[in-house]
Design an enzyme around this catalytic site. Structure first.
Site, PDB file in Angstrom:
ATOM      1  N   HIS A 261       0.858  -1.190   0.000  1.00 29.71           N
ATOM      2  CA  HIS A 261       0.000   0.000   0.000  1.00 29.71           C
ATOM      3  C   HIS A 261       0.886   1.229   0.000  1.00 29.71           C
ATOM      4  O   HIS A 261       1.933   1.238   0.634  1.00 29.71           O
ATOM      5  CB  HIS A 261      -0.894  -0.002   1.249  1.00 29.71           C
ATOM      6  CG  HIS A 261      -2.078   0.894   1.117  1.00 29.71           C
ATOM      7  ND1 HIS A 261      -1.998   2.252   1.338  1.00 29.71           N
ATOM      8  CD2 HIS A 261      -3.361   0.630   0.757  1.00 29.71           C
ATOM      9  CE1 HIS A 261      -3.198   2.783   1.124  1.00 29.71           C
ATOM     10  NE2 HIS A 261      -4.033   1.828   0.761  1.00 29.71           N
ATOM     11  N   ASP A 315      -7.847  -5.347   0.141  1.00 31.61           N
ATOM     12  CA  ASP A 315      -8.355  -6.264  -0.878  1.00 31.61           C
ATOM     13  C   ASP A 315      -8.017  -7.718  -0.611  1.00 31.61           C
ATOM     14  O   ASP A 315      -8.559  -8.605  -1.262  1.00 31.61           O
ATOM     15  CB  ASP A 315      -7.800  -5.871  -2.257  1.00 31.61           C
ATOM     16  CG  ASP A 315      -8.458  -4.606  -2.769  1.00 31.61           C
ATOM     17  OD1 ASP A 315      -9.656  -4.439  -2.514  1.00 31.61           O
ATOM     18  OD2 ASP A 315      -7.772  -3.800  -3.406  1.00 31.61           O
TER      19      ASP A 315
HETATM   20  N1  ACO Z   1       4.120  -7.611  -4.213  1.00 29.21           N
HETATM   21  C1  ACO Z   1       5.474  -7.599  -4.301  1.00 29.21           C
HETATM   22  N2  ACO Z   1       6.209  -6.482  -4.176  1.00 29.21           N
HETATM   23  C2  ACO Z   1       5.560  -5.339  -3.932  1.00 29.21           C
HETATM   24  C3  ACO Z   1       4.160  -5.276  -3.810  1.00 29.21           C
HETATM   25  C4  ACO Z   1       3.442  -6.478  -3.952  1.00 29.21           C
HETATM   26  N3  ACO Z   1       2.110  -6.500  -3.863  1.00 29.21           N
HETATM   27  N4  ACO Z   1       3.784  -4.009  -3.576  1.00 29.21           N
HETATM   28  C5  ACO Z   1       4.910  -3.283  -3.562  1.00 29.21           C
HETATM   29  N5  ACO Z   1       5.989  -4.096  -3.777  1.00 29.21           N
HETATM   30  C6  ACO Z   1       7.408  -3.677  -3.816  1.00 29.21           C
HETATM   31  C7  ACO Z   1       7.739  -3.144  -5.204  1.00 29.21           C
HETATM   32  O1  ACO Z   1       8.200  -4.167  -6.056  1.00 29.21           O
HETATM   33  C8  ACO Z   1       8.797  -2.124  -4.858  1.00 29.21           C
HETATM   34  O2  ACO Z   1      10.003  -2.818  -4.593  1.00 29.21           O
HETATM   35  P1  ACO Z   1      11.430  -2.154  -4.975  1.00 29.21           P
HETATM   36  O3  ACO Z   1      11.515  -0.899  -4.174  1.00 29.21           O
HETATM   37  O4  ACO Z   1      12.406  -3.207  -4.575  1.00 29.21           O
HETATM   38  O5  ACO Z   1      11.374  -1.906  -6.448  1.00 29.21           O
HETATM   39  C9  ACO Z   1       8.321  -1.523  -3.550  1.00 29.21           C
HETATM   40  O6  ACO Z   1       7.561  -2.567  -2.931  1.00 29.21           O
HETATM   41  C10 ACO Z   1       7.450  -0.299  -3.719  1.00 29.21           C
HETATM   42  O7  ACO Z   1       6.387  -0.644  -4.625  1.00 29.21           O
HETATM   43  P2  ACO Z   1       5.606   0.397  -5.496  1.00 29.21           P
HETATM   44  O8  ACO Z   1       4.799  -0.335  -6.536  1.00 29.21           O
HETATM   45  O9  ACO Z   1       6.536   1.472  -5.955  1.00 29.21           O
HETATM   46  O10 ACO Z   1       4.639   1.010  -4.396  1.00 29.21           O
HETATM   47  P3  ACO Z   1       3.443   1.988  -4.669  1.00 29.21           P
HETATM   48  O11 ACO Z   1       3.241   2.745  -3.427  1.00 29.21           O
HETATM   49  O12 ACO Z   1       3.624   2.735  -5.941  1.00 29.21           O
HETATM   50  O13 ACO Z   1       2.238   0.973  -4.957  1.00 29.21           O
HETATM   51  C11 ACO Z   1       0.468  -0.521  -4.737  1.00 29.21           C
HETATM   52  C12 ACO Z   1       1.261   0.599  -4.060  1.00 29.21           C
HETATM   53  C13 ACO Z   1       0.017  -0.078  -6.134  1.00 29.21           C
HETATM   54  C14 ACO Z   1      -0.778  -0.820  -3.928  1.00 29.21           C
HETATM   55  C15 ACO Z   1       1.372  -1.767  -4.831  1.00 29.21           C
HETATM   56  O14 ACO Z   1       1.717  -2.199  -3.525  1.00 29.21           O
HETATM   57  C16 ACO Z   1       0.714  -2.893  -5.602  1.00 29.21           C
HETATM   58  O15 ACO Z   1       0.789  -2.909  -6.836  1.00 29.21           O
HETATM   59  N6  ACO Z   1       0.085  -3.876  -4.898  1.00 29.21           N
HETATM   60  C17 ACO Z   1      -0.602  -4.977  -5.545  1.00 29.21           C
HETATM   61  C18 ACO Z   1      -1.953  -4.527  -6.070  1.00 29.21           C
HETATM   62  C19 ACO Z   1      -2.950  -4.285  -4.954  1.00 29.21           C
HETATM   63  O16 ACO Z   1      -3.118  -5.117  -4.059  1.00 29.21           O
HETATM   64  N7  ACO Z   1      -3.660  -3.142  -5.039  1.00 29.21           N
HETATM   65  C20 ACO Z   1      -4.683  -2.778  -4.065  1.00 29.21           C
HETATM   66  C21 ACO Z   1      -4.226  -1.628  -3.224  1.00 29.21           C
HETATM   67  S1  ACO Z   1      -5.418  -1.198  -1.989  1.00 29.21           S
HETATM   68  C22 ACO Z   1      -6.578  -0.343  -2.872  1.00 29.21           C
HETATM   69  O17 ACO Z   1      -6.327   0.295  -3.852  1.00 29.21           O
HETATM   70  C23 ACO Z   1      -7.949  -0.390  -2.401  1.00 29.21           C
END
Ligand code: ACO
Length: 386
Positions: A261, A315
């Site tokens: 998140h 979620d």
């Molecule tokens: N699985 C594995 N690695 C992850 C995940 C995940 N679900 N989420 C973040 N990371 C890692 C990324 O790979 C990144 O690693 P790095 O720094 O080594 O490259 C780091 O954590 C930061 O990730 P970002 O994608 O830059 O984080 P951001 O804040 O932009 O994204 C998000 C947040 C979109 C929710 C992301 O965690 C994600 O894509 N999660 C999966 C989809 C999801 O469950 N979405 C629902 C969110 S809740 C909602 O909207 C109601």
């Protein structure tokens, strides 16, 4: 000259001032109008929470009762909307059907009187009342049935399950859906709320505001993740498969759905409550093997990614709850949308109270003084469609 710092995804950049909700992502706190989400989940109802979000205070008994009656009165949708939905392809995603239907409400209620509190109230009532009816209607229409009319004797959550399944729901199932709606009702400036606010800031009609938010919520990085979580748990298939699946995803740098998140760096407080609700449902209606897969995945992700602050988000467990309530997979995100309507509208109302159109800036990365090349001298790099 001002120096701008660019932050991808506007991470950490305040987009507004708001008194609607508060999140502390380090401590796992979520409050609506200052009240902890755990309190609201235990003691409030979705409609009472809606009132709180929109008007800033808990209603008196009389205010709540008047609001509930107005919602009940406005649950029906016009037959032309139902007929319009009959023309939608049944293979289309229900979020697309919902976005189109929400926008279509603007055709029927075209008066726009944004400074009038009575208009604001009437619009809130219409949208909160009608969105579940439209979600349920598309579900029945795509199965080849006529939509079920709302039942005045049933509460908000009961009535939604009734319209969806064509029978009165179990009281525990309805209460759990109601709590789940409360948990999803608002969450500061997330992507769909930001969409709603940008649209609202142009003084567009409120049905278009909600339609634009629905479009944003549909994405797999936002509300669409709840659907993908179940698809993922099904693909994993067994508890033994959890760790090999995780290793494989991480090796390919793929995201694990339902984890991570932008704000929470601990387990999302809503996921904690939803996990408890899932357990209550399993106790009453039978255990689900996907719950064991989910808890094992949570353990494994925590071991691998806990140091990066990646824990279950809202979620992760909501899909398991919805599935046990008999809600079809592709209606999970529309159910999220039903729940988020009050949050979007609270921000719409707040935006209107002190409006300035959103118009951020950019950092230009293109070229200047480019020559205009005559068409016969240009090289094509496009592939053509077959
Ligand atoms: N699985 C594995 N690695 C992850 C995940 C995940 N679900 N989420 C973040 N990371 C890692 C990324 O790979 C990144 O690693 P790095 O720094 O080594 O490259 C780091 O954590 C930061 O990730 P970002 O994608 O830059 O984080 P951001 O804040 O932009 O994204 C998000 C947040 C979109 C929710 C992301 O965690 C994600 O894509 N999660 C999966 C989809 C999801 O469950 N979405 C629902 C969110 S809740 C909602 O909207 C109601």
């Amino acid at each position: 000259m001002t120096a701008y710092e660019y932050r991808a995804g506007l991470e950490g950049v305040p987009a507004t001032q708001s008194s609607i909700s508060f999140v502390d992502g380090q401590k796992g706190i979520l409050e609506y109008r200052g009240i902890a989400i755990e309190e609201l989940a235990a003691k409030s109802t979705f409609l009472e929470t809606t009132y709180l979000l929109i008007w800033g205070e808990l209603p008196s008994r009389e205010e709540l009762s008047a609001f509930e009656n107005e919602i009940q009165y406005h649950r029906r949708v016009k037959y032309r909307i139902r007929d319009m939905m009959k023309c939608f392809p049944e293979s289309g995603h229900p979020m697309d059907a919902l976005q189109a239907s929400a926008a279509a409400l603007g055709l029927f209620y075209s008066r726009r009187d944004l400074e009038n509190p009575a208009y604001i109230r009437e619009t809130v009532v219409r949208l909160v009342a009608k969105i579940p009816t439209m979600v349920a209607a598309f579900q029945l229409i795509r199965k080849g049935n006529d939509p079920v009319q709302p039942n005045d004797g049933l509460s908000y959550a009961e009535n939604f399950l009734y319209m969806l399944n064509e029978k009165k729901p179990d009281p525990l199932a309805a209460r759990i859906l109601d709590i789940s709606l409360t948990l999803h009702a608002e969450h500061t400036i997330n992507a769909s709320t930001f969409s709603a606010m940008v649209t609202a800031s142009a003084l567009t009609d409120p049905y278009a505001v909600v339609a634009s938010a629905v479009g944003t919520l549909a994405g797999p990085l936002h509300g669409g993740a709840n659907e993908e979580v179940i698809t993922m748990l099904e693909a994993i298939g067994s508890v033994e498969n959890v760790r090999p699946y995780l290793e494989d995803r991480l090796e390919r740098k793929a995201k694990i759905m339902g984890f991570g998140h932008r704000v929470y760096k601990v387990k999302d407080p809503r996921a904690i409550i939803l996990q408890d609700l899932a357990e209550q449902l399993f106790e009453k209606f039978g255990r689900d093997k996907y719950y064991d897969i989910a808890t094992e995945l949570e353990r494994a992700v925590e071991e691998k990614l806990g140091n990066k602050g990646i824990y279950p988000n809202v979620d992760f467990y909501s899909g398991l709850v919805y599935r046990k309530l008999g809600i079809p997979l592709d209606l999970f995100t529309p159910v999220f949308a039903i729940a988020r309507v009050p949050g979007w509208l609270a921000h719409w109302k707040e935006q209107l109270a002190e409006n300035r159109i959103f118009r951020p800036t950019q950092i230009y990365t293109g070229v200047h003084d480019a020559p205009y090349i005559p068409i016969e001298e240009r090289r094509s790099s496009m592939t053509t469609m077959e």
